[in-house]
Design a protein around this motif. Structure first.
Motif, PDB file in Angstrom:
ATOM      1  N   ARG A  19       0.831  -1.206   0.000  1.00  0.00           N
ATOM      2  CA  ARG A  19       0.000   0.000   0.000  1.00  0.00           C
ATOM      3  C   ARG A  19       0.870   1.262   0.000  1.00  0.00           C
ATOM      4  O   ARG A  19       0.537   2.250  -0.660  1.00  0.00           O
ATOM      5  CB  ARG A  19      -0.946  -0.024   1.198  1.00  0.00           C
ATOM      6  N   ARG A  21       3.940   1.510  -1.248  1.00  0.00           N
ATOM      7  CA  ARG A  21       4.515   1.630  -2.604  1.00  0.00           C
ATOM      8  C   ARG A  21       3.500   2.189  -3.597  1.00  0.00           C
ATOM      9  O   ARG A  21       3.824   3.015  -4.430  1.00  0.00           O
ATOM     10  CB  ARG A  21       4.992   0.264  -3.080  1.00  0.00           C
ATOM     11  N   GLU A  22       2.271   1.685  -3.486  1.00  0.00           N
ATOM     12  CA  GLU A  22       1.209   2.145  -4.392  1.00  0.00           C
ATOM     13  C   GLU A  22       1.016   3.658  -4.263  1.00  0.00           C
ATOM     14  O   GLU A  22       0.899   4.368  -5.251  1.00  0.00           O
ATOM     15  CB  GLU A  22      -0.090   1.407  -4.069  1.00  0.00           C
ATOM     16  N   ARG A  23       0.991   4.157  -3.032  1.00  0.00           N
ATOM     17  CA  ARG A  23       0.829   5.600  -2.812  1.00  0.00           C
ATOM     18  C   ARG A  23       2.012   6.365  -3.392  1.00  0.00           C
ATOM     19  O   ARG A  23       1.844   7.412  -4.016  1.00  0.00           O
ATOM     20  CB  ARG A  23       0.693   5.917  -1.324  1.00  0.00           C
ATOM     21  N   GLU A  25       3.976   5.503  -5.817  1.00  0.00           N
ATOM     22  CA  GLU A  25       3.929   5.461  -7.282  1.00  0.00           C
ATOM     23  C   GLU A  25       2.984   6.522  -7.829  1.00  0.00           C
ATOM     24  O   GLU A  25       3.124   6.954  -8.964  1.00  0.00           O
ATOM     25  CB  GLU A  25       3.515   4.068  -7.760  1.00  0.00           C
ATOM     26  N   ARG A  26       2.034   6.947  -6.998  1.00  0.00           N
ATOM     27  CA  ARG A  26       1.103   8.014  -7.394  1.00  0.00           C
ATOM     28  C   ARG A  26       1.541   9.370  -6.849  1.00  0.00           C
ATOM     29  O   ARG A  26       0.764  10.317  -6.846  1.00  0.00           O
ATOM     30  CB  ARG A  26      -0.307   7.685  -6.894  1.00  0.00           C
ATOM     31  N   ASP A  27       2.802   9.445  -6.379  1.00  0.00           N
ATOM     32  CA  ASP A  27       3.358  10.681  -5.809  1.00  0.00           C
ATOM     33  C   ASP A  27       2.550  11.194  -4.622  1.00  0.00           C
ATOM     34  O   ASP A  27       2.445  12.396  -4.408  1.00  0.00           O
ATOM     35  CB  ASP A  27       3.481  11.785  -6.873  1.00  0.00           C
ATOM     36  N   ASP A  28       1.993  10.295  -3.849  1.00  0.00           N
ATOM     37  CA  ASP A  28       1.206  10.656  -2.676  1.00  0.00           C
ATOM     38  C   ASP A  28       2.012  10.329  -1.409  1.00  0.00           C
ATOM     39  O   ASP A  28       1.757   9.334  -0.723  1.00  0.00           O
ATOM     40  CB  ASP A  28      -0.128   9.904  -2.692  1.00  0.00           C
TER      41      ASP A  28
END
Length: 127
Positions: A19, A21-23, A25-28
């Motif tokens: 989770r 990493r996913e954030r 990857e979205r620059d969050d």
């Protein structure tokens, strides 16, 4: 007599690290930090969380000084020409000349304290 169907689960729920990493990857970054805080609050023992805690920690200011108008173009040129020879090290350059280098910032600071330059050098960690 019919038997209950067994459904094998092929998709494991995402880990905290997934989770995070996913954030990212979205620059969050804020979202990644929130997920990390949640994981730590829940007492998660996922192996990668210590790494993410270090990576997502707020930046540390190692020191500062007011701008003095010093021209650092020669220092930058030195890094362009010689920096690759000092990969993985902390390097101090002043007026286009190498002052000191070391494996750690603390060791470089100690070396600079010995040298006691009269001006502030450009200090950089060479990747």
């Amino acid at each position: 007599m019919p038997h209950a169907a067994r459904i094998t689960q092929t998709d494991a729920p995402p880990t905290y690290e997934d989770r995070i990493r996913e954030r990212l990857e979205r620059d969050d970054v804020k979202g990644a930090r929130r997920i990390l805080a949640e994981a730590l609050q829940e007492g998660s023992t996922e192996l990668g969380l210590a790494h993410w805690a270090e990576v997502l920690a707020p930046a540390k200011i190692l020191g500062f000084r007011p701008a003095d108008g010093t021209d650092i173009r020669d220092d930058i040129r030195w890094f362009d020409e010689h920096g690759r020879d000092y990969r993985g090290q902390w390097v101090a350059v002043l007026r286009g000349a190498l002052l000191a280098h070391a494996d750690s910032y603390e060791a470089l600071r100690a070396r600079l304290d010995e040298i006691a330059p009269t001006e502030y050098p450009l200090v950089h960690h060479v990747k």
